[in-house]
Design an enzyme around this catalytic site. Structure first.
Site, PDB file in Angstrom:
ATOM      1  N   HIS A 124     -93.308  58.789  61.228  1.00  0.00           N
ATOM      2  CA  HIS A 124     -93.027  58.001  60.023  1.00  0.00           C
ATOM      3  C   HIS A 124     -93.546  58.749  58.810  1.00  0.00           C
ATOM      4  O   HIS A 124     -94.691  59.224  58.804  1.00  0.00           O
ATOM      5  CB  HIS A 124     -93.699  56.629  60.119  1.00  0.00           C
ATOM      6  CG  HIS A 124     -93.554  55.803  58.875  1.00  0.00           C
ATOM      7  ND1 HIS A 124     -94.627  55.402  58.108  1.00  0.00           N
ATOM      8  CD2 HIS A 124     -92.457  55.310  58.253  1.00  0.00           C
ATOM      9  CE1 HIS A 124     -94.203  54.687  57.079  1.00  0.00           C
ATOM     10  NE2 HIS A 124     -92.891  54.617  57.149  1.00  0.00           N
ATOM     11  N   SER A 125     -92.716  58.884  57.787  1.00  0.00           N
ATOM     12  CA  SER A 125     -93.121  59.483  56.515  1.00  0.00           C
ATOM     13  C   SER A 125     -93.643  60.904  56.744  1.00  0.00           C
ATOM     14  O   SER A 125     -92.958  61.735  57.335  1.00  0.00           O
ATOM     15  CB  SER A 125     -94.161  58.582  55.842  1.00  0.00           C
ATOM     16  OG  SER A 125     -94.427  58.992  54.533  1.00  0.00           O
TER      17      SER A 125
END
Length: 689
Positions: free
Chosen positions: A336-337
């Site tokens: 994520h990210s």
């Protein structure tokens, strides 16, 4: 007690059931205590876990401590210590209790279990009351509180007296009493569903910046727990046939935490000394979260992050195999990210085996050079021959030398000066090797070269921080990126185009999943096919259709286009009839009509500049976006919720943190994972690839 000798949920035998007096032994259920914010919450184990714990409890009396795996093997329960311990990550040890009697006060939202010893006293008093039909029994708890058994349906718990006189009087019945219940079936507890024992696939999930991963400031462990729970419900809803035929079990998701290791290096203390005292909360938040992106672009801290992520995934993988020796499934990774960028950089620097079809010239040259040059020769060249015995004792060869860290050399007894000299040599050799590999990759066309409007394709490792990229112990099946800035970082590094023939050395699948309002997410496909404009693949709704507000929006858009075209056509015809020259009433009427028809036919192409009928759209799933995802589409966009469509800016932050509880995201992950083993959805979703 008789209740301890009988497995739970089983029919009571003659010793536990007296048809004459109606006594039936209580069925225990196991709970654990979760402490958050200074408050205790007693939560039940699943029925399956509780039965296993009760069975082990009955069979292990008087023996050594028995360890029972629970929650899919992610937690171990030590029965003798009555403790629940996390297996794969660090977490506070939770108290475990075998529960039969519960109470709840006015301010309590849920029932709280009594201690096991006092529950036994209550059960014994209850058995006597039922057997002899003698009620109004009073019991005094260890805290000098009074419990009165009025009848099987009414049992109350009184607080002790607020004050006592000098004569030490006994507690009296004061205040509003607590409600007392016997058995878990009488307290309406939300007992969670159990998990399938069979694990088909393992997914490691790496978080982004900061210690909190969602809008509620929860940790990566809690968010991955939600992701796993959603996956279990999606399996029941969309893979029911495969589950009923026992073709599949479940997918295990394990969190990978690197933030705590990074901030345990002492960097927080250094930052604290230079941080201004004003707006302290905002500055602390920035130091703890946003600076992680800057740390990753620092060669010093980038190495720490890479080592932590790779070593943690390798540790979890080996631990998982040790606890699940029969596991034969594949392994995928998700980020994520910033976590997705870390994984992407790791994957681009993995060494592919020759049978994988990837050329290994660069790594082969480096390996052969290391093997040819003995450690003794290297130490002799650096005038460090006196340390040869230490390296021989540790059996460090030329390959192992380049994996040594400063801590390793310090543990071998090397002073700071020689240590720095050897580390500088290792770093220089790594840079030379990386340059050689990038050069050979460019010649092979892995990074590619080819003309385009944005210039030649570049190696995707261009501009990466100079670091030693660790190797994983497995070849990931698929790489999932959630809300990923990979495209932006590649562009900033100078990579304008990715060669369509490029693929990750050890991973064949790559999915870039993002919310349309996510401010951190960027696309990948336009970097592969820059000359073609096309939309990302729209993720189907998990219930099998496009969200109603999106269908309404598209319908209104089409209607407005049709109305505009019809209105322009009517105005054009009226204007032509108004400006037409006067004609004879009868003569040449037919010929004029023919001429008018011909004229109108000839003039029809003119308004195309305004009408501009939309060309037939190509099937979006058939667009060739190269080999990065095996020839399949890479970019997938979620459908925004109706409330989110009112204001994009208002829901931008939520858009970046929505993936953990997104059914659509989870369903795509499950769909792609199970396709690799030939298992498909019960019913294909519309718009799905």
């Amino acid at each position: 007690m008789a209740a301890q000798e009988q497995p739970p949920r089983a029919a009571p035998d003659a010793a536990e059931w007296d048809a004459g007096n109606g006594y039936e032994a209580v069925v225990p259920h196991w709970f654990y205590c979760k402490v958050s914010g200074g408050r205790e919450r007693w939560l039940p184990f699943s029925t399956q876990d509780s039965e296993r714990l009760e069975e082990a409890h009955g069979a292990g009396k008087g023996e050594a401590d028995v360890v029972v795996p629970t929650w899919g093997g992610r937690y171990d329960v030590h029965l003798r210590q009555r403790q629940r311990v996390a297996v794969f990550w660090e977490e506070e040890v939770a108290e475990v209790r075998r529960c039969t009697w519960f109470y709840k006060g006015d301010k309590d939202s849920k029932y709280i279990p009594y201690s096991e010893s006092f529950s036994e006293e209550l059960e014994e008093a209850y058995m006597i009351a039922v057997t002899l039909d003698e009620w109004k029994k009073k019991l005094e708890s260890p805290s000098r509180e009074i419990i009165i058994l009025h009848n099987p349906k009414l049992m109350v718990h009184y607080h002790p007296a607020a004050t006592s006189d000098d004569w030490g009087s006994t507690p009296t019945e004061q205040g509003r009493p607590r409600t007392v219940k016997r058995g878990v079936e009488n307290i309406a507890a939300e007992i969670p569903n159990g998990e399938p024992l069979q694990i088909d696939h393992l997914v490691f999930v790496v978080h982004g910046i900061g210690p909190a991963c969602d809008i509620r400031f929860r940790s990566i462990v809690q968010c991955v727990n939600d992701f796993r729970s959603v996956s279990l419900s999606m399996l029941q809803a969309h893979f029911r046939k495969a589950q009923e035929q026992q073709q599949i079990g479940r997918v295990e998701f394990l969190p990978v935490n690197w933030h705590s290791s990074l901030h345990s290096t002492g960097v927080d203390v250094d930052l604290e000394r230079i941080t201004l005292p004003s707006i302290s909360r905002l500055r602390h938040f920035i130091n703890d979260t946003i600076l992680d992106a800057f740390f990753y672009n620092s060669s010093t801290y980038c190495q720490t992050i890479l080592d932590t992520v790779a070593s943690e995934m390798n540790r979890l993988y080996l631990l998982f195999l040790r606890r699940n020796p029969d596991f034969k499934g594949g392994v995928s990774i998700a980020g994520h990210s910033l976590g997705s960028l870390i994984l992407f950089d790791l994957l681009t620097n993995q060494k592919a085996a020759p049978e994988d079809g990837h050329s290994t010239e660069g790594s082969g040259v480096a390996s052969s050079s290391r093997g040819a040059e003995d450690v003794k020769e290297i130490l002799k060249r650096l005038h460090l021959s006196e340390y040869c015995p230490a390296f021989e004792k540790e059996k460090i060869d030329g390959e192992a030398l380049f994996l040594c860290t400063e801590k390793n050399l310090e543990e071998m007894g090397m002073p700071l000066g020689p240590r720095m000299k050897l580390l500088h040599y290792i770093s220089s050799e790594r840079e030379t090797r990386d340059a050689r590999e990038r050069s050979s990759a460019g010649q092979r066309g892995a990074g590619g070269c080819g003309a385009s409007r944005d210039g030649p394709s570049r190696d995707v490792s261009l501009g990466q921080v100079s670091a030693n990229y660790p190797q994983l112990l497995y070849k990931p099946t698929i790489f999932f990126a959630f809300g990923s800035p990979i495209g932006m970082f590649l562009t900033v590094r100078g990579v304008k185009r990715i060669n369509p023939d490029y693929s990750l050395p050890t991973c064949k699948g790559f999915f870039n999943i993002f919310h349309p309002f996510d401010p951190v997410a960027y696309r990948i496909e336009p970097m592969i096919v820059p000359d073609l404009e096309f939309e990302p693949m729209l993720l189907p709704h998990h219930k099998g259709r496009k969200r109603m507000h999106l269908e309404l929006k598209e319908g209104l858009t089409r209607m407005s286009v049709d109305l505009k075209n019809n209105l322009l056509g009517s105005l054009r015809v009226a204007w032509q009839s108004f400006t037409r020259a006067p004609l004879a009433a009868v003569e040449g009427a037919s010929s004029e009509g023919e001429a008018e028809a011909e004229g109108s036919t000839e003039k029809q192409p003119e308004p195309k500049a305004e009408e501009a009928p939309a060309p037939a759209k190509e099937d979006p799933s058939l667009i060739n976006v190269g080999k990065l995802n095996g020839g399949n589409r890479i970019d997938y966009v979620l459908q925004e919720k109706p409330i989110e469509s009112f204001n994009e800016y208002l829901f931008a932050l939520q858009g970046h943190l929505c993936y953990w509880e997104s059914e659509d995201t989870v369903l795509l992950v499950l769909k792609e994972i199970y396709q690799t083993i030939g298992v498909t959805l019960d019913q294909p979703l519309p718009g799905g690839q």
